[in-house]
Write a protein that holds these residues in place. Structure first.
Motif, mmCIF file in Angstrom:
data_model
loop_
_atom_site.group_PDB
_atom_site.id
_atom_site.type_symbol
_atom_site.label_atom_id
_atom_site.label_comp_id
_atom_site.label_asym_id
_atom_site.label_seq_id
_atom_site.Cartn_x
_atom_site.Cartn_y
_atom_site.Cartn_z
ATOM 1 N N UNK A 99 119.916 45.644 65.517
ATOM 2 C CA UNK A 99 120.198 44.704 66.597
ATOM 3 C C UNK A 99 121.133 43.592 66.131
ATOM 4 N N UNK A 100 120.915 43.062 64.941
ATOM 5 C CA UNK A 100 121.677 41.891 64.502
ATOM 6 C C UNK A 100 123.155 42.189 64.298
ATOM 7 N N UNK A 101 123.476 43.384 63.855
ATOM 8 C CA UNK A 101 124.890 43.752 63.754
ATOM 9 C C UNK A 101 125.514 43.779 65.144
ATOM 10 N N UNK A 102 124.765 44.276 66.132
ATOM 11 C CA UNK A 102 125.266 44.296 67.509
ATOM 12 C C UNK A 102 125.447 42.867 68.028
ATOM 13 N N UNK A 103 124.525 41.969 67.674
ATOM 14 C CA UNK A 103 124.649 40.565 68.078
ATOM 15 C C UNK A 103 125.946 39.971 67.532
ATOM 16 N N UNK A 104 126.220 40.212 66.249
ATOM 17 C CA UNK A 104 127.450 39.687 65.657
ATOM 18 C C UNK A 104 128.682 40.289 66.326
#
Length: 550
Positions: A106-111
């Motif tokens: 998820x966090x890579x997608x957020x970035x």
């Protein structure tokens, strides 16, 4: 490659790197803890982690089961009970399959969401105004307080498709062709597959702007123009339709829909436009406290308002060139209509829009405020360019960089209050190795107000992907509401009868979630010891297999 192409490539690479740097900086310390940080204390944040990981895992391993998510067993098509986040899941595929870490996925997608929003707004503003103003506009849009207020909702962070769709439309208007119509259709589809709200917004923006620009430029006389728009509409519909059909199926099975009263509840209030989470805007919260509760965070920022207002005046005046006046017409109209619509049915316009197709799927008119931020960011680019034109040429880069820095300082919420990922109970490792079968997790929260607590079980399910009787989403099946009340009495004969109807094989009992009641639950569960086999356990939970029903 000629010099011009080389410069364009270098600019594109530079802007993309700048977007990534912006995303890392403004969400810090997320990049330093990709696999262990997130919005894990809220049900919506847990839902986003589960959702993106489910899509990333299933779209590769079993794409035919993509919409049959592992919640609300035995129901099917449960991914369509809320935003499917298909595009976000696809973006997370490399991370999931290389790490199997749902937080990193998820966090890579957020970035990427923050970075692409900056990049797409930059190139839209660059095309309309100039490079200096475009950089400022990119920051103002990508990092507006509205976006930061929705970090638990991954779909609401993916805002890049709005400026990208307008950029593709501008290319169609300039030189209509099927290829450019294809680009427009892909942009619209990408935005819709990442956020249905913004997909509808993008369609409204493109449709309105296409009509206005056809009148100002006379393209309504050119068949090539309408052919390009038709290609864009066909491509976007063709790509979105397979997903949309799943939502139509859910609607027919559950009678799901939003009423005009729902929209009234989630409409913006005037004070929402002075609410912000940025440190620099703390003084505004003191003012907002004098009003009743606000619904949404919609203040676009001081720089956005000041430069946006200046840019609108500059583009709307008689002496401005035709393209600037077009910008004033298009983005002034879009921003004004979005502001009006954000106040919901009571303001009038949204009551008319509600009768358009798809609007019954929406419930929050306040989210139109994002279009207000987009329009102000576009006008801010013109305001900045006008300022840069007044300073010596050799100082323009320094002034532009200073304005970018000022925007970063104004909008920052650093360090962002991410939360640590909860420790996954160890028994799930044993569960992941067992044959696939339905699982029920306890305590089973039975009241409507406690349904969001089921999201923690969904988050934990990323460690095993067993079908869950538990679930949390926008759509709550009617039979789930009934059975949840019975299962909340576990362990009882009535609860086991429900588990039998659902063909449940595994149950997880979370002693830590029962708190002071855990000793009582242990004593009551002893009466069913002949029906249960312990698979694994630790201090927090015990995982059982049901070997026979009482």
């Amino acid at each position: 490659m000629d010099d011009r192409s080389d410069l364009r490539l270098r600019e594109a690479v530079t802007v993309c790197l700048a977007g990534l740097a912006l995303a890392v900086l403004m969400t810090w310390p997320l990049a330093a803890g990709l696999g262990r940080l997130g919005r894990t204390s809220s049900a919506d944040g847990q839902f986003s982690i589960w959702n993106v990981s489910w899509v990333a895992q299933t779209i590769v391993a079993a794409p035919q089961r993509l919409f049959d998510a592992n919640i609300f067993f035995p129901h099917s098509t449960t991914l369509a009970y809320s935003e499917a986040n298909v595009l976000e899941g696809i973006a997370g595929v490399p991370v999931w399959w290389s790490t199997r870490n749902p937080y990193a996925t998820l966090n890579v997608v957020v970035l990427l969401a923050f970075a692409t929003s900056f990049v797409c707004m930059y190139f839209l503003a660059r095309r309309l105004s100039g490079p200096g103003g475009a950089a400022v506009a990119g920051v103002l849009y990508a990092c507006c307080p509205y976006v930061f207020s929705h970090t638990p909702h991954i779909q609401l962070l993916v805002t890049a498709g709005l400026p990208l769709s307008m950029l593709m439309l501008d290319r169609v208007v300039e030189s209509p062709s099927p290829a450019r119509g294809l680009g427009l259709g892909l942009a619209l589809a990408a935005q819709t597959l990442s956020c249905a709200y913004y997909g509808i917004f993008a369609a409204l923006m493109v449709g309105s702007a296409a009509l206005m620009l056809s009148a100002t430029r006379g393209t309504w006389r050119r068949p090539a123009y309408w052919l390009s728009l038709a290609v864009g509409a066909f491509v976007s519909i063709a790509l979105v339709l397979p997903v949309f059909e799943q939502y139509l199926r859910v609607r027919s099975e559950t009678d799901f829909g939003r009423t005009i009263d729902d929209a009234a509840h989630w409409s913006a209030k005037p004070q929402d436009y002075i609410v912000s989470s940025a440190h620099a805007h703390a003084w505004l919260l003191d003012i907002a406290k004098h009003f009743e509760h606000w619904e949404e965070v919609l203040f676009p920022g001081v720089l956005a308002v000041l430069f946006g207002a200046a840019g609108f005046v500059l583009t709307a005046r008689r002496g401005a060139d035709r393209r600037a006046r077009e910008t004033a017409l298009v983005y002034g109209s879009l921003g004004g209509l979005a502001l009006w619509s954000s106040f919901g049915p009571a303001a009038g316009l949204y009551r008319l829009l509600f009768h358009l197709p798809l609007f019954s799927f929406l419930r929050a008119p306040s989210r139109f405020g994002l279009i207000v931020a987009l329009s102000l960011s576009v006008f801010a680019a013109f305001g900045v360019e006008a300022l840069l034109a007044r300073v010596p040429r050799r100082a323009r880069r320094l002034v532009a960089a200073s304005l970018v820095a000022a925007a970063l300082l104004e909008l920052n919420v650093l360090p962002f209050p991410w939360e640590r990922a909860p420790i996954v109970p160890s028994p799930y490792r044993a569960l992941a190795a067992l044959p696939r079968a339905p699982l029920a997790e306890f305590p089973f929260y039975g009241q409507r107000t406690t349904f969001p607590l089921h999201a923690q079980y969904m988050l934990f399910s990323t460690a095993h992907w067993m079908p869950l009787v538990n679930g949390y989403s926008d759509v709550i099946p009617l039979d789930f509401r009934a059975t949840a009340r019975v299962l909340s009495s576990f362990p009882t004969n009535d609860a086991f009868a429900v588990l039998l109807r659902h063909r449940v094989r595994y149950i997880g009992v979370h002693w830590d979630m029962y708190g002071p009641r855990s000793d009582d639950i242990r004593r009551r569960l002893e009466a069913y010891s002949s029906n249960l086999r312990v698979i694994a356990g630790d201090a927090r939970m015990t995982l059982y297999e049901i070997t026979g029903y009482p």
